[in-house]
Design an enzyme around this catalytic site. Structure first.
Site, PDB file in Angstrom:
ATOM      1  N   GLY A  16      60.406  35.921  50.894  1.00 24.36           N
ATOM      2  CA  GLY A  16      61.531  36.527  51.616  1.00 24.36           C
ATOM      3  C   GLY A  16      61.392  36.365  53.118  1.00 24.36           C
ATOM      4  O   GLY A  16      60.342  35.942  53.623  1.00 24.36           O
ATOM      5  N   ALA A  17      62.453  36.738  53.855  1.00 27.52           N
ATOM      6  CA  ALA A  17      62.458  36.557  55.316  1.00 27.52           C
ATOM      7  C   ALA A  17      61.334  37.332  55.984  1.00 27.52           C
ATOM      8  O   ALA A  17      60.607  36.794  56.828  1.00 27.52           O
ATOM      9  CB  ALA A  17      63.816  36.994  55.883  1.00 27.52           C
ATOM     10  N   ARG A  43      61.117  35.360  39.584  1.00 24.37           N
ATOM     11  CA  ARG A  43      62.107  34.343  39.958  1.00 24.37           C
ATOM     12  C   ARG A  43      61.560  33.371  41.008  1.00 24.37           C
ATOM     13  O   ARG A  43      61.851  32.177  40.979  1.00 24.37           O
ATOM     14  CB  ARG A  43      63.365  35.046  40.487  1.00 24.37           C
ATOM     15  CG  ARG A  43      64.564  34.137  40.649  1.00 24.37           C
ATOM     16  CD  ARG A  43      65.775  34.881  41.177  1.00 24.37           C
ATOM     17  NE  ARG A  43      65.600  35.309  42.560  1.00 24.37           N
ATOM     18  CZ  ARG A  43      65.477  36.574  42.931  1.00 24.37           C
ATOM     19  NH1 ARG A  43      65.507  37.546  42.046  1.00 24.37           N
ATOM     20  NH2 ARG A  43      65.315  36.886  44.208  1.00 24.37           N
ATOM     21  N   SER A  44      60.778  33.884  41.947  1.00 24.02           N
ATOM     22  CA  SER A  44      60.273  33.031  43.032  1.00 24.02           C
ATOM     23  C   SER A  44      58.856  32.518  42.793  1.00 24.02           C
ATOM     24  O   SER A  44      58.357  31.699  43.565  1.00 24.02           O
ATOM     25  CB  SER A  44      60.298  33.816  44.354  1.00 24.02           C
ATOM     26  OG  SER A  44      61.615  34.191  44.684  1.00 24.02           O
ATOM     27  N   ARG A 103      58.710  56.396  52.717  1.00 22.50           N
ATOM     28  CA  ARG A 103      58.721  56.816  54.121  1.00 22.50           C
ATOM     29  C   ARG A 103      58.754  58.320  54.325  1.00 22.50           C
ATOM     30  O   ARG A 103      58.125  58.843  55.228  1.00 22.50           O
ATOM     31  CB  ARG A 103      59.906  56.164  54.853  1.00 22.50           C
ATOM     32  CG  ARG A 103      59.704  54.688  55.130  1.00 22.50           C
ATOM     33  CD  ARG A 103      60.933  54.084  55.771  1.00 22.50           C
ATOM     34  NE  ARG A 103      60.803  52.633  55.912  1.00 22.50           N
ATOM     35  CZ  ARG A 103      61.829  51.804  55.990  1.00 22.50           C
ATOM     36  NH1 ARG A 103      63.067  52.287  55.945  1.00 22.50           N
ATOM     37  NH2 ARG A 103      61.641  50.509  56.128  1.00 22.50           N
ATOM     38  N   CYS A 132      63.395  49.423  60.829  1.00 26.21           N
ATOM     39  CA  CYS A 132      63.322  48.567  62.020  1.00 26.21           C
ATOM     40  C   CYS A 132      63.948  49.209  63.254  1.00 26.21           C
ATOM     41  O   CYS A 132      63.376  49.169  64.351  1.00 26.21           O
ATOM     42  CB  CYS A 132      63.980  47.208  61.746  1.00 26.21           C
ATOM     43  SG  CYS A 132      65.574  47.330  60.901  1.00 26.21           S
ATOM     44  N   GLN A 159      73.107  46.207  65.353  1.00 26.04           N
ATOM     45  CA  GLN A 159      72.046  45.608  64.563  1.00 26.04           C
ATOM     46  C   GLN A 159      72.369  44.198  64.067  1.00 26.04           C
ATOM     47  O   GLN A 159      73.493  43.896  63.675  1.00 26.04           O
ATOM     48  CB  GLN A 159      71.685  46.527  63.387  1.00 26.04           C
ATOM     49  CG  GLN A 159      71.031  47.815  63.865  1.00 26.04           C
ATOM     50  CD  GLN A 159      70.649  48.775  62.752  1.00 26.04           C
ATOM     51  OE1 GLN A 159      70.904  49.957  62.845  1.00 26.04           O
ATOM     52  NE2 GLN A 159      70.029  48.271  61.692  1.00 26.04           N
ATOM     53  N   LYS A 223      68.070  57.643  57.936  1.00 25.66           N
ATOM     54  CA  LYS A 223      66.692  57.141  58.066  1.00 25.66           C
ATOM     55  C   LYS A 223      66.218  57.295  59.504  1.00 25.66           C
ATOM     56  O   LYS A 223      65.118  57.786  59.768  1.00 25.66           O
ATOM     57  CB  LYS A 223      66.607  55.665  57.642  1.00 25.66           C
ATOM     58  CG  LYS A 223      66.551  55.443  56.144  1.00 25.66           C
ATOM     59  CD  LYS A 223      66.180  54.016  55.781  1.00 25.66           C
ATOM     60  CE  LYS A 223      67.362  53.106  55.750  1.00 25.66           C
ATOM     61  NZ  LYS A 223      67.065  51.779  55.165  1.00 25.66           N
ATOM     62  N   HIS A 252      67.790  43.552  67.116  1.00 18.12           N
ATOM     63  CA  HIS A 252      68.565  44.789  67.146  1.00 18.12           C
ATOM     64  C   HIS A 252      68.649  45.311  68.579  1.00 18.12           C
ATOM     65  O   HIS A 252      67.653  45.302  69.312  1.00 18.12           O
ATOM     66  CB  HIS A 252      67.899  45.870  66.295  1.00 18.12           C
ATOM     67  CG  HIS A 252      68.002  45.655  64.818  1.00 18.12           C
ATOM     68  ND1 HIS A 252      68.758  44.658  64.240  1.00 18.12           N
ATOM     69  CD2 HIS A 252      67.428  46.332  63.776  1.00 18.12           C
ATOM     70  CE1 HIS A 252      68.644  44.745  62.923  1.00 18.12           C
ATOM     71  NE2 HIS A 252      67.852  45.749  62.623  1.00 18.12           N
ATOM     72  N   ASN A 326      63.997  42.413  65.140  1.00 23.13           N
ATOM     73  CA  ASN A 326      63.923  43.298  63.977  1.00 23.13           C
ATOM     74  C   ASN A 326      63.037  42.760  62.860  1.00 23.13           C
ATOM     75  O   ASN A 326      62.561  43.526  62.016  1.00 23.13           O
ATOM     76  CB  ASN A 326      65.326  43.573  63.419  1.00 23.13           C
ATOM     77  CG  ASN A 326      66.087  42.305  63.086  1.00 23.13           C
ATOM     78  OD1 ASN A 326      66.389  41.509  63.974  1.00 23.13           O
ATOM     79  ND2 ASN A 326      66.410  42.108  61.827  1.00 23.13           N
TER      80      ASN A 326
END
Length: 349
Positions: A16-17, A43-44, A103, A132, A159, A223, A252, A326
C-alpha cells in the site's frame, strides 16, 4: 538484507501507499534492520518489492508470520490490525499500528514522539499512530501548550487526496484530465468509498472526510478532537474541527485558531518559540510571501508552520497555518520515529 545487531522488522500492508513509504523511510533513516519481512493481504501476496537492488517477496500476513519479529509496523486497515496485532504481540513483537483500531483504547498509548514520547514506557505491546491531521497539529501546538498553556483549538483542514489511498489519487488525476478534455468521468471513491454518494474531487472541495456521526461531525473530525486531548493529556481542552478534502495529491494543510492561558503574549514570541521546536520548520515572512505550502513539503519529514498572527478581537487568541506530508510525518515517518524511540529507550527485546 542483513545488518549486524539489527532488529527483525515486519511491515504489514507493504504494497500500500503508506506501507511503501514505511519501507522507504526505514531505509532512508538507516533504521537498524537485521531482517525485513514484508506482509500483505492474500490478494497482494507474491508481489516483489525491490529494496536497494534486492528483491523481497511479499508474504500473506498470518499469525505465524510474526514468529521472531521484534517490531511490526501495521498499515493494512483496522480489521487486519484488530485480528493480527494481538497475534504479533503474543509472539513477542511490539506493534506500531497506523490505523484507527486502537487509538482511543485507554491502555494503548497514542504517540507523537515530539509530544509524548514518555507514553511509550507504558505500552503493553501495541502503540497507536495518530491520525495524520492530528499529528501535524499537535507537533506545532505542543511547545505553545507547554510554555503558555492551551485553552481552545478550532481547526479547519485542507486535506490531500492521498489520505484516502492511491486509488483516490488516481481518480483525481483521471477526473482532472477528463474535465480538461471536456470528457465524461466517474466518481467512485470520494468522499467515502463505502458511503451512499460520491462526488468529483477535481476542481472541487468536499467538506466530508469519513462518515458523519450523529452529532453532525465526521469521524475524521471526531478523531482530531479526541486524539488531541489524549495525546496532550488534556481532557478539558476545547477542540473543534472541520475537515475538508481538496484536489491536492500529497500534503495536508490546516488553519489553526488557538487560545492560550497566559496574558500579554504576542505573535513574535510564538514565532520565536516555534523556531527551535522539535520537528517544526518555521516559514513565516509575509513581507516576502514566505509561508508553508503542500507542494513544498512533499517528501519532507517536518511540520511546516507559518502565518502566525494575533487574533484581532481575542487577546489570548492566535491563528497559524500548518502543513505537512501526510504520508510521511502523518503516517510512515511518525511510525518509524516511534520504532527509533523504542530502541533508544531500550524497550525492544
Amino acid at each position: 538484507m542483513s545488518q549486524q545487531n539489527g532488529f527483525h522488522v515486519a511491515v504489514v500492508g507493504a504494497t500500500g501507499a503508506v506501507g511503501q513509504q514505511m519501507i522507504q523511510t526505514l531505509i532512508k533513516e538507516n533504521f537498524p534492520i537485521g531482517k525485513l519481512t514484508l506482509l500483505s493481504s492474500a490478494r497482494s501476496a507474491g508481489k516483489t518489492i525491490n529494496i536497494n537492488g534486492e528483491d523481497h517477496i511479499v508474504q500473506e500476513a498470518k499469525p505465524e508470520s510474526f514468529e521472531g519479529v521484534q517490531i511490526a509496523l501495521f498499515s493494512a486497515g483496522g480489521s487486519v490490525s484488530k485480528e493480527l496485532a494481538p497475534e504479533a504481540v503474543k509472539r513477542g513483537a511490539i506493534v506500531v499500528d497506523n490505523t484507527s483500531a486502537f487509538r482511543m483504547d485507554t491502555d494503548i498509548p497514542l504517540v507523537v514522539p515530539e509530544v509524548n514520547e514518555a507514553d511509550l514506557l507504558q505500552h503493553n505491546g501495541i502503540i497507536a499512530n495518530p491520525n495524520c491531521s492530528t499529528i501535524q497539529m499537535v507537533v506545532a501546538l505542543e511547545p505553545i501548550r507547554q510554555k503558555y498553556g492551551l485553552k481552545k483549538i478550532i481547526v479547519s483542514t485542507y486535506q490531500a487526496v492521498s489520505g484516502a489511498g492511491a486509488a483516490a489519487v488516481e481518480e483525481l488525476m483521471e477526473q482532472t484530465k477528463a474535465i480538461l478534455n471536456n470528457e465524461s468521468f466517474e466518481t467512485n471513491i470520494l468522499p467515502v468509498k463505502s458511503d451512499k454518494k460520491h462526488y468529483q474531487i477535481a476542481f472541487n472541495a468536499i467538506p466530508q472526510i469519513d462518515k458523519f456521526e450523529e452529532n453532525g461531525y465526521t469521524f475524521e473530525e471526531m478523531k482530531m478532537i479526541n486524539e488531541t486531548k489524549k495525546i496532550m493529556h488534556s481532557p478539558d481542552l476545547h477542540v473543534s474541527a472541520t475537515c475538508v478534502r481538496l484536489p491536492v495529491a500529497v500534503g495536508h494543510s490546516e488553519s489553526v485558531y488557538f487560545e492560550i492561558e497566559s496574558d500579554n503574549v504576542d505573535a513574535a514570541e510564538i514565532k520565536e518559540l516555534l523556531k527551535d521546536a522539535p520537528g517544526v520548520i518555521l516559514q513565516d515572512d509575509p513581507e516576502n510571501q514566505l509561508y508553508p505550502m503542500p507542494a513544498d513539503c512533499v517528501g519532507k519529514n517536518e511540520v511546516f508552520v507559518g502565518r502566525i498572527r494575533n487574533d484581532i478581537d481575542e487577546p489570548r487568541g492566535f491563528h497559524m497555518w500548518v502543513v505537512s506530508d501526510n504520508l510521511l510525518k502523518g503516517a510512515a515517518w511518525n511510525s518509524v520515529q516511534i520504532a527509533e524511540r523504542l530502541v533508544k529507550l531500550g524497550l525492544v527485546k
